[in-house]
Scaffold this motif. Sequence first.
Motif, PDB file in Angstrom:
ATOM      1  N   THR A   1     -26.863 -35.453 -67.054  1.00 31.97           N
ATOM      2  CA  THR A   1     -25.479 -35.446 -66.569  1.00 31.97           C
ATOM      3  C   THR A   1     -24.523 -35.815 -67.697  1.00 31.97           C
ATOM      4  N   MET A   2     -24.925 -36.787 -68.508  1.00 30.89           N
ATOM      5  CA  MET A   2     -24.092 -37.209 -69.643  1.00 30.89           C
ATOM      6  C   MET A   2     -23.899 -36.034 -70.607  1.00 30.89           C
TER       7      MET A   2
ATOM      8  N   THR B   1     -32.982 -41.850 -58.156  1.00 29.07           N
ATOM      9  CA  THR B   1     -32.177 -40.696 -58.571  1.00 29.07           C
ATOM     10  C   THR B   1     -31.361 -40.126 -57.408  1.00 29.07           C
TER      11      THR B   1
ATOM     12  N   ALA C   1     -34.618 -40.025 -72.846  1.00 30.96           N
ATOM     13  CA  ALA C   1     -34.887 -40.546 -71.494  1.00 30.96           C
ATOM     14  C   ALA C   1     -36.281 -41.174 -71.420  1.00 30.96           C
TER      15      ALA C   1
ATOM     16  N   TYR D   1     -35.186 -41.041 -63.511  1.00 30.93           N
ATOM     17  CA  TYR D   1     -33.882 -41.709 -63.442  1.00 30.93           C
ATOM     18  C   TYR D   1     -33.090 -41.482 -64.741  1.00 30.93           C
ATOM     19  N   TYR D   2     -33.719 -41.764 -65.866  1.00 31.74           N
ATOM     20  CA  TYR D   2     -32.990 -41.621 -67.138  1.00 31.74           C
ATOM     21  C   TYR D   2     -32.758 -40.147 -67.493  1.00 31.74           C
TER      22      TYR D   2
ATOM     23  N   GLU E   1     -32.122 -37.743 -65.355  1.00 36.63           N
ATOM     24  CA  GLU E   1     -30.953 -37.317 -64.580  1.00 36.63           C
ATOM     25  C   GLU E   1     -29.667 -37.887 -65.196  1.00 36.63           C
ATOM     26  N   LEU E   2     -29.745 -39.166 -65.571  1.00 34.95           N
ATOM     27  CA  LEU E   2     -28.574 -39.835 -66.150  1.00 34.95           C
ATOM     28  C   LEU E   2     -28.126 -39.146 -67.446  1.00 34.95           C
ATOM     29  N   TYR E   3     -29.081 -38.908 -68.337  1.00 36.44           N
ATOM     30  CA  TYR E   3     -28.724 -38.358 -69.653  1.00 36.44           C
ATOM     31  C   TYR E   3     -28.405 -36.856 -69.579  1.00 36.44           C
TER      32      TYR E   3
END
Length: 325
Positions: free
Chosen positions: A259-260, A79, A162, A252-253, A255-257
């Motif tokens: 932000t999305m 991350t 996530a 990780y997911y 943070e990714l989602y």
Amino acid sequence: MNSNVKHELLKRLFEANGAPISGQEFADEYGLSRTAIWKYIKEFEEEGYEIASIRKKGYVLLSSPDRINAANIQQHLKTDHYGKIIHYYESCPSTQLIAHDAAQANADDGTLFVAEEQTAGKGRMSRPWNSAAQKGIWMSIVIRPSLMPHQAPQMTLVAAVAIVRAIEELTGIEPTIKWPNDIMISGKKMTGILTELQADPDRVKAIILGIGMNVNQTEEDFPIELKSIATSLRLEGGQVVDRSRLIAEILYYLELYTTMYEKHGFSPIKLLWESYANIEGKRIRAVMLNETIEGSAIGISDDGLLELKMDDGSVRAIFSADIEI
Ligand code: BTN
């Protein structure tokens, strides 16, 4: 004992990936004696790490115990922010309560609070949450997304997506999501999500995301009242799962989602959620505080509400309920 040096030594042993770490060089770097380093190594061994000492070369990490601690998580972390600060507890009443206090005291975005055991774990609607020692993942994350308060409830769905994605990546098991906050496998609950909010009228200050996951429990580990309704990844996949790796994958997911969601709104999350929940057309009974209704699921709205088509053709959007499928 300086816990930062000890932490750094463990991190180096992990990062060396089977190569030796020179005790002398590490001691010199930190202005310590070789005996001090040797004492740390002994402590690691007492904590369950297997370490070989190779003459003239140094120490090699052979295996680590299935323990959740900051170094074990951080070696897998991919991350930018989440999980960079980790507070770990052998045992605490509830990571959720600790994370709330920390958020009020300005904890950074992505700060993680994780415990091997909770003695007063709490679930939705103030229900108790069984958090047995060393079997599950009991953690709370302080998130500070740029969102308006009315966008906060959807973070439960962001987290659900996530978590499912992380489980799939790591184990190949394909869980489903039960609205709003349960992750299910074979019709039994394996994860619960508790989303709590600290907000000003016009902005989210912090979201305290509590995640309780049954990971390595066997049948006997569940109390009698949970046996028929709860399951674990180990029970479903037949293998012990590395909890530290799973935590890193979830962060990780998440943070990714998150932000999305901040950048593109709820639509992409909604699509992912619907693909994992697979509820369209299913007959659903929603038990709410004052009433119980039944209808067939349409999906979720752009606000994350569950939409049901009633038998008279009308549509009901549900904000909060226990649902039975
Ligand atoms: C649910 O009711 O399904 C939500 C359960 C959430 C449990 C987690 S475990 C970590 C964090 N600390 C708590 O006390 N609760 C949440």
